[in-house]
Design a protein around this motif. Structure first.
Motif, mmCIF file in Angstrom:
data_model
loop_
_atom_site.group_PDB
_atom_site.id
_atom_site.type_symbol
_atom_site.label_atom_id
_atom_site.label_comp_id
_atom_site.label_asym_id
_atom_site.label_seq_id
_atom_site.Cartn_x
_atom_site.Cartn_y
_atom_site.Cartn_z
ATOM 1 N N PRO A 2 -51.800 6.698 6.524
ATOM 2 C CA PRO A 2 -51.252 5.373 6.857
ATOM 3 C C PRO A 2 -49.748 5.388 7.118
ATOM 4 N N ARG A 3 -49.006 6.230 6.420
ATOM 5 C CA ARG A 3 -47.559 6.281 6.647
ATOM 6 C C ARG A 3 -47.237 6.896 8.005
ATOM 7 N N ALA A 4 -47.984 7.914 8.369
ATOM 8 C CA ALA A 4 -47.778 8.526 9.687
ATOM 9 C C ALA A 4 -48.117 7.533 10.793
ATOM 10 N N VAL A 5 -49.223 6.808 10.616
ATOM 11 C CA VAL A 5 -49.638 5.817 11.611
ATOM 12 C C VAL A 5 -48.629 4.681 11.683
ATOM 13 N N ALA A 6 -48.101 4.274 10.525
ATOM 14 C CA ALA A 6 -47.092 3.216 10.504
ATOM 15 C C ALA A 6 -45.865 3.636 11.310
ATOM 16 N N GLY A 7 -45.507 4.917 11.230
ATOM 17 C CA GLY A 7 -44.381 5.418 12.014
ATOM 18 C C GLY A 7 -44.664 5.359 13.505
ATOM 19 N N LEU A 8 -45.868 5.782 13.898
ATOM 20 C CA LEU A 8 -46.249 5.729 15.313
ATOM 21 C C LEU A 8 -46.217 4.295 15.837
ATOM 22 N N VAL A 9 -46.750 3.375 15.050
ATOM 23 C CA VAL A 9 -46.767 1.966 15.462
ATOM 24 C C VAL A 9 -45.349 1.414 15.553
ATOM 25 N N CYS A 10 -44.483 1.845 14.644
ATOM 26 C CA CYS A 10 -43.088 1.405 14.683
ATOM 27 C C CYS A 10 -42.410 1.859 15.978
ATOM 28 N N GLY A 11 -42.748 3.059 16.443
ATOM 29 C CA GLY A 11 -42.199 3.539 17.708
ATOM 30 C C GLY A 11 -42.621 2.659 18.865
ATOM 31 N N TYR A 12 -43.881 2.206 18.843
ATOM 32 C CA TYR A 12 -44.348 1.305 19.896
ATOM 33 C C TYR A 12 -43.776 -0.094 19.736
ATOM 34 N N ALA A 13 -43.387 -0.439 18.511
ATOM 35 C CA ALA A 13 -42.687 -1.710 18.305
ATOM 36 C C ALA A 13 -41.356 -1.686 19.049
ATOM 37 N N LEU A 14 -40.708 -0.511 19.053
ATOM 38 C CA LEU A 14 -39.453 -0.363 19.795
ATOM 39 C C LEU A 14 -39.687 -0.583 21.285
ATOM 40 N N HIS A 15 -40.762 0.006 21.818
ATOM 41 C CA HIS A 15 -41.095 -0.199 23.225
ATOM 42 C C HIS A 15 -41.374 -1.676 23.517
ATOM 43 N N THR A 16 -42.047 -2.342 22.568
ATOM 44 C CA THR A 16 -42.350 -3.763 22.744
ATOM 45 C C THR A 16 -41.070 -4.587 22.810
#
Length: 205
Positions: free
Chosen positions: A38-52
């Protein structure tokens, strides 16, 4: 926004997210290394939050329109993937080994870096997402629509990557040899994707 348009975007986005790539490779390597998925996935999602955020603010178009900035972003992202993939190839994870089980912050930052520096993610927001925006006949401003679609993409990423990590750990936890082979494949995928991005971008200079 039109519900039919939202469902169409969701279908296309899920199809794209389900295509294995660097994100999948990172999640699988994390799961087989016994680290918190979950922590790794949270990091990946955070990166896409930047793109958003970039797309919502209109900055994504500026980045795509600046060859030098896009090249620099690609080189940094590709270099990071090469470094991370080489590390996975050198030390393939074995279930139950317990390597760096408590390195949560590092897992999060690695995930955010992989997705945040991925120029393919930026181009996804530029080429796919705009096709589902309604410019007329709606009261919702374009930035709000962009943010909504970006949040949907982040939700798809979270659901798919958590599933991938859970299945990888469940199916391969009792098969060390298979787990090592899958981890090496994941590392090779990171190296291959990083090299492809680097060559592809530098060839355009």
């Amino acid at each position: 926004m039109d519900s039919g348009l939202l469902f169409s975007f969701l279908a296309v986005d899920l199809l794209l997210v389900c295509v294995p790539g660097a994100d999948w490779a990172y999640v699988i390597a994390t799961a087989l290394g016994g680290r918190p998925v979950p922590r790794a996935v949270a990091g990946l999602v955070c990166g896409y939050a930047l793109h958003t955020v970039l797309a919502t603010a209109g900055l994504a178009v500026l980045v795509a329109g600046s060859p030098k900035l896009l090249t620099a972003l690609t080189v940094v992202g590709a270099g990071y993937l090469l470094w991370l993939g080489w590390g996975v190839l050198r030390r393939p994870a074995v279930p139950g080994a317990g390597d760096e089980v408590h390195d949560g912050p590092r897992l999060f930052l690695r995930g955010a870096t992989i997705s945040g520096l991925n120029p393919k993610g930026l181009l996804l927001y530029l080429s796919v997402l705009p096709q589902f925006l309604t410019l007329r006949g709606t009261r919702l401003p374009v930035p709000v629509q962009t943010a909504t679609l970006g949040l949907l993409h982040m939700a798809c990423c979270a659901a798919v990557y958590l599933t991938v990590g859970t299945l990888a750990r469940a199916l391969l936890s009792a098969r060390p040899a298979a787990a090592r082979a899958v981890t090496r494949t994941s590392g090779a995928a990171m190296v291959g994707i990083g090299a492809f991005l680097l060559v592809e971008r530098l060839a355009t200079i």
